[in-house]
Design a protein around this motif. Structure first.
Motif, PDB file in Angstrom:
ATOM      1  N   GLU A 418      24.759 -55.218  -8.278  1.00  0.00           N
ATOM      2  CA  GLU A 418      25.404 -54.268  -7.385  1.00  0.00           C
ATOM      3  C   GLU A 418      26.284 -53.364  -8.235  1.00  0.00           C
ATOM      4  O   GLU A 418      27.369 -53.762  -8.653  1.00  0.00           O
ATOM      5  CB  GLU A 418      26.239 -54.998  -6.330  1.00  0.00           C
ATOM      6  CG  GLU A 418      26.817 -54.090  -5.260  1.00  0.00           C
ATOM      7  CD  GLU A 418      27.563 -54.869  -4.201  1.00  0.00           C
ATOM      8  OE1 GLU A 418      28.782 -55.092  -4.377  1.00  0.00           O
ATOM      9  OE2 GLU A 418      26.926 -55.291  -3.216  1.00  0.00           O
ATOM     10  N   GLU A 419      25.767 -52.181  -8.533  1.00  0.00           N
ATOM     11  CA  GLU A 419      26.424 -51.247  -9.437  1.00  0.00           C
ATOM     12  C   GLU A 419      26.695 -51.946 -10.776  1.00  0.00           C
ATOM     13  O   GLU A 419      25.759 -52.430 -11.406  1.00  0.00           O
ATOM     14  CB  GLU A 419      27.692 -50.680  -8.790  1.00  0.00           C
ATOM     15  CG  GLU A 419      27.394 -49.850  -7.547  1.00  0.00           C
ATOM     16  CD  GLU A 419      28.618 -49.239  -6.931  1.00  0.00           C
ATOM     17  OE1 GLU A 419      29.744 -49.649  -7.262  1.00  0.00           O
ATOM     18  OE2 GLU A 419      28.449 -48.334  -6.089  1.00  0.00           O
ATOM     19  N   ASP A 420      27.975 -52.040 -11.219  1.00  0.00           N
ATOM     20  CA  ASP A 420      28.242 -52.648 -12.524  1.00  0.00           C
ATOM     21  C   ASP A 420      28.692 -54.103 -12.395  1.00  0.00           C
ATOM     22  O   ASP A 420      29.427 -54.616 -13.239  1.00  0.00           O
ATOM     23  CB  ASP A 420      29.282 -51.836 -13.295  1.00  0.00           C
ATOM     24  CG  ASP A 420      30.591 -51.692 -12.523  1.00  0.00           C
ATOM     25  OD1 ASP A 420      30.633 -52.094 -11.345  1.00  0.00           O
ATOM     26  OD2 ASP A 420      31.572 -51.189 -13.111  1.00  0.00           O
ATOM     27  N   THR A 453      26.760 -46.496 -12.955  1.00  0.00           N
ATOM     28  CA  THR A 453      25.584 -47.339 -13.211  1.00  0.00           C
ATOM     29  C   THR A 453      24.477 -46.908 -12.262  1.00  0.00           C
ATOM     30  O   THR A 453      24.681 -46.851 -11.046  1.00  0.00           O
ATOM     31  CB  THR A 453      25.909 -48.829 -12.997  1.00  0.00           C
ATOM     32  OG1 THR A 453      26.972 -49.221 -13.872  1.00  0.00           O
ATOM     33  CG2 THR A 453      24.695 -49.694 -13.287  1.00  0.00           C
ATOM     34  N   GLU A 454      23.309 -46.607 -12.821  1.00  0.00           N
ATOM     35  CA  GLU A 454      22.171 -46.163 -12.022  1.00  0.00           C
ATOM     36  C   GLU A 454      21.000 -47.131 -12.206  1.00  0.00           C
ATOM     37  O   GLU A 454      20.776 -47.658 -13.286  1.00  0.00           O
ATOM     38  CB  GLU A 454      21.728 -44.750 -12.443  1.00  0.00           C
ATOM     39  CG  GLU A 454      22.818 -43.685 -12.334  1.00  0.00           C
ATOM     40  CD  GLU A 454      23.174 -43.348 -10.908  1.00  0.00           C
ATOM     41  OE1 GLU A 454      22.332 -43.627 -10.021  1.00  0.00           O
ATOM     42  OE2 GLU A 454      24.272 -42.832 -10.674  1.00  0.00           O
ATOM     43  N   GLU A 455      20.279 -47.345 -11.097  1.00  0.00           N
ATOM     44  CA  GLU A 455      19.098 -48.208 -11.082  1.00  0.00           C
ATOM     45  C   GLU A 455      19.379 -49.575 -11.724  1.00  0.00           C
ATOM     46  O   GLU A 455      18.628 -50.023 -12.597  1.00  0.00           O
ATOM     47  CB  GLU A 455      17.921 -47.520 -11.787  1.00  0.00           C
ATOM     48  CG  GLU A 455      17.488 -46.235 -11.120  1.00  0.00           C
ATOM     49  CD  GLU A 455      16.239 -45.631 -11.737  1.00  0.00           C
ATOM     50  OE1 GLU A 455      15.686 -46.238 -12.683  1.00  0.00           O
ATOM     51  OE2 GLU A 455      15.814 -44.558 -11.282  1.00  0.00           O
ATOM     52  N   PRO A 456      20.433 -50.276 -11.295  1.00  0.00           N
ATOM     53  CA  PRO A 456      20.696 -51.606 -11.855  1.00  0.00           C
ATOM     54  C   PRO A 456      19.640 -52.607 -11.413  1.00  0.00           C
ATOM     55  O   PRO A 456      19.234 -52.623 -10.242  1.00  0.00           O
ATOM     56  CB  PRO A 456      22.069 -51.952 -11.289  1.00  0.00           C
ATOM     57  CG  PRO A 456      22.139 -51.200  -9.990  1.00  0.00           C
ATOM     58  CD  PRO A 456      21.396 -49.913 -10.243  1.00  0.00           C
ATOM     59  N   ARG A 457      19.200 -53.432 -12.344  1.00  0.00           N
ATOM     60  CA  ARG A 457      18.188 -54.448 -12.034  1.00  0.00           C
ATOM     61  C   ARG A 457      18.527 -55.752 -12.745  1.00  0.00           C
ATOM     62  O   ARG A 457      19.365 -55.787 -13.652  1.00  0.00           O
ATOM     63  CB  ARG A 457      16.789 -53.945 -12.432  1.00  0.00           C
ATOM     64  CG  ARG A 457      16.343 -52.726 -11.633  1.00  0.00           C
ATOM     65  CD  ARG A 457      15.012 -52.194 -12.086  1.00  0.00           C
ATOM     66  NE  ARG A 457      13.932 -53.145 -11.867  1.00  0.00           N
ATOM     67  CZ  ARG A 457      12.667 -52.934 -12.229  1.00  0.00           C
ATOM     68  NH1 ARG A 457      12.342 -51.799 -12.836  1.00  0.00           N
ATOM     69  NH2 ARG A 457      11.734 -53.826 -11.992  1.00  0.00           N
ATOM     70  N   LEU A 458      17.844 -56.808 -12.330  1.00  0.00           N
ATOM     71  CA  LEU A 458      18.107 -58.140 -12.867  1.00  0.00           C
ATOM     72  C   LEU A 458      16.827 -58.938 -12.830  1.00  0.00           C
ATOM     73  O   LEU A 458      16.067 -58.861 -11.856  1.00  0.00           O
ATOM     74  CB  LEU A 458      19.188 -58.821 -12.025  1.00  0.00           C
ATOM     75  CG  LEU A 458      19.677 -60.203 -12.466  1.00  0.00           C
ATOM     76  CD1 LEU A 458      20.587 -60.073 -13.686  1.00  0.00           C
ATOM     77  CD2 LEU A 458      20.432 -60.904 -11.331  1.00  0.00           C
ATOM     78  N   ILE A 459      16.556 -59.697 -13.896  1.00  0.00           N
ATOM     79  CA  ILE A 459      15.401 -60.596 -13.910  1.00  0.00           C
ATOM     80  C   ILE A 459      15.808 -61.942 -14.504  1.00  0.00           C
ATOM     81  O   ILE A 459      16.679 -62.003 -15.376  1.00  0.00           O
ATOM     82  CB  ILE A 459      14.208 -60.026 -14.726  1.00  0.00           C
ATOM     83  CG1 ILE A 459      14.610 -59.796 -16.190  1.00  0.00           C
ATOM     84  CG2 ILE A 459      13.647 -58.774 -14.085  1.00  0.00           C
ATOM     85  CD1 ILE A 459      13.432 -59.501 -17.103  1.00  0.00           C
ATOM     86  N   PRO A 460      15.218 -63.054 -14.032  1.00  0.00           N
ATOM     87  CA  PRO A 460      15.413 -64.333 -14.723  1.00  0.00           C
ATOM     88  C   PRO A 460      14.785 -64.242 -16.106  1.00  0.00           C
ATOM     89  O   PRO A 460      13.687 -63.686 -16.272  1.00  0.00           O
ATOM     90  CB  PRO A 460      14.668 -65.333 -13.840  1.00  0.00           C
ATOM     91  CG  PRO A 460      14.457 -64.641 -12.536  1.00  0.00           C
ATOM     92  CD  PRO A 460      14.358 -63.190 -12.852  1.00  0.00           C
TER      93      PRO A 460
END
Length: 492
Positions: A418-420, A453-460
């Motif tokens: 979520e954002e930064d 922060t733009e297009e924040p993403r997360l992966i395991p």
């Protein structure tokens, strides 16, 4: 002495809880000079704890593009870098890793033209094959077994899902035998390298009742087994994930409904070969934490009311839609995670939920209320459940909004960017916590500040580590500002 010994025992007993309560660590960060307006980036976690970074950098008109693959180790140190020549209108679709290769599917402006890359993870050597696929115009899922491709796509003629087998060496494309009824959809596609098979799970419905079908194929696309799992009395099987294993040990773990097939009433587990005769059902009211997203007093009243309805033989009133995650195998069994969502519609007066009828409206987003995790042993017995309240989280399309992972020390991690910040929940089986936990993304230096922060993403990534990434503007201590693509390692 006895008091000291007792104190030590208490400290050791509390140690896991203290560790679980610690803030995630960010041991390393990588910044790359990519700009949001001209570069597309994808991250792929690899089985050897490394990352594969794909980037496409285009000119303003989209007539020229550079395609780059870079492999980074667990410390985000670059191992190798390879460019590949592709047409500027090539678009990253899906990837699948079958060691020692990662396979990537690309589409193009001409929806009949597809290209598949085979990347040697040790050297970065790349092989490409092009295929003209007349049957589909969109790829939903993509698995690989022995270098053969299994693709779930959208039928160009009627927009129904179909399953294709592609042999890239011979450029052979065939439609695999499956029942494509009016209400059919794919629930799972699992490539099981250990047992040399691909399992496709289908949901079939006539609008009133629903059943599941499991088809198993070998690497050449030949049908090995076909099982139909029928509904049980008043329970319809809605969606399911398949466990690894042969036909004798394979199980389905999924959700079931009753009268209205849009809504799930709980989870079920059944051996595939039993054809549903030995299915075990778990109503959400049996789960300890399934309604913890409510305030305690409201949950208590809700459970009391629903218990009275069940006693009177009436239908439960809760109406939950579940978006399933891939089934996670653990040393003792399996964990199934699901996001609970509802569609938000928009009319001239603003937003409203799916229960509102009448007037002019259109689908605007899918909002999440909470996520549920359920742990089962290898016989399908429910061991624990937990939930993660999702505050104001929505997506414009029905895609996963959170990422999940299960660690070797028995923790279930759910998180989303979520954002930064990274919002997360670390679960110790059925020990529930309503505390909102988050971690701020760190920069290279403490005095630096993230301004956007733009297009924040997360992966395991691997173990208890995730990779957070996206585009940022960072203000340095010397008042200078830089635009970067960042990758932060988040270790829980």
């Amino acid at each position: 002495m006895a008091k000291v010994h007792c104190l030590l025992l208490c400290l050791f007993a509390l140690l896991p809880t203290c560790l679980w309560g610690q803030e995630p660590k960010q041991p390393v960060r990588l910044e790359l000079p990519y700009k949001l307006e001209e570069t597309e980036v994808e991250l792929m976690a690899l089985p050897d704890s490394s990352l594969l970074v794909y980037s496409k950098t285009s000119n303003v008109w989209g007539t020229q593009a550079t395609f780059l693959f870079e492999k980074y180790n667990a410390q985000l140190e670059r191992v190798w870098s390879k460019e590949v020549e592709l047409e500027p209108d090539s678009y990253f679709e899906r990837f699948f890793t079958e060691q020692p290769y990662t396979y990537i599917a690309f589409s193009s402006d001409d929806t009949r033209n597809y290209k598949f890359l085979k990347i040697d993870l040790a050297t970065g050597a790349i092989q490409a094959t092009a295929h003209k696929i007349e049957t589909i115009d969109l790829i939903y899922e993509y698995n690989v077994l022995q270098g053969r491709y299994f693709v779930i796509g959208r039928n160009r003629q009627d927009e129904k899902p179909v399953l294709l087998h592609i042999n890239p060496e011979k450029d052979e494309i065939k439609l695999l035998p499956t029942i494509y009824a009016e209400e059919s959809s794919f629930s799972d596609l699992l490539a099981d390298a250990e047992h040399q098979r691909v399992d496709a799970v289908l949901t079939e419905s006539n609008g009133r009742i629903s059943r599941l079908q499991v088809k198993s194929f070998d690497a050449d696309g030949e049908l090995i087994n076909n099982f139909f799992i029928l509904q049980q009395e008043d329970k319809s099987l809605l969606n399911a994930e398949a466990t690894p294993g042969d036909s004798a040990t394979k199980m389905l773990v999924g959700t079931y409904g009753t009268r209205d097939l849009r809504y799930s009433k709980g989870f079920f587990v059944t051996p595939v070969a039993s054809r549903g005769e030995e299915a075990t059902f778990y109503n959400l009211l049996q789960l300890k934490n399934s309604f913890k997203f409510m305030k305690p007093k409201r949950e208590k009243r809700f459970r009391q009311r629903e218990a009275q309805r069940l006693k009177a033989g009436k239908e439960p009133t809760f109406r939950y839609r579940f978006l399933l995650h891939d089934l996670i195998s653990t040393p003792t069994g399996y964990v199934l995670a699901a996001e609970v969502y509802y569609p938000q519609y928009r009319n001239s007066g603003g937003y409203m939920d799916a229960s509102v009828r009448g007037g002019s409206r259109w689908l605007a987003a899918y909002k999440r209320t909470h996520a549920i995790a359920a742990g089962f042993d290898r016989n399908g017995v429910l061991l624990w459940d937990n939930s993660f309240r999702l505050r104001d989280l929505s997506t414009p399309e029905l895609t996963h909004a959170i990422e999940v992972a299960y660690t070797l020390d028995g923790r279930m991690i759910m998180a989303y960017p979520e954002e930064d910040q990274i919002i997360y929940s670390v679960m110790q089986q059925d020990s529930y916590s309503d505390e909102k936990t988050f971690v701020d993304l760190k920069t290279y230096e403490e005095k630096e500040k993230i301004t956007s922060t733009e297009e924040p993403r997360l992966i395991p990534w691997y173990g208890s580590s995730f990779a957070a990434y996206g585009f940022q503007r960072v203000k340095s201590s010397g008042n200078g500002t830089r635009s970067v693509f960042y990758i932060n390692k988040i270790t829980f």
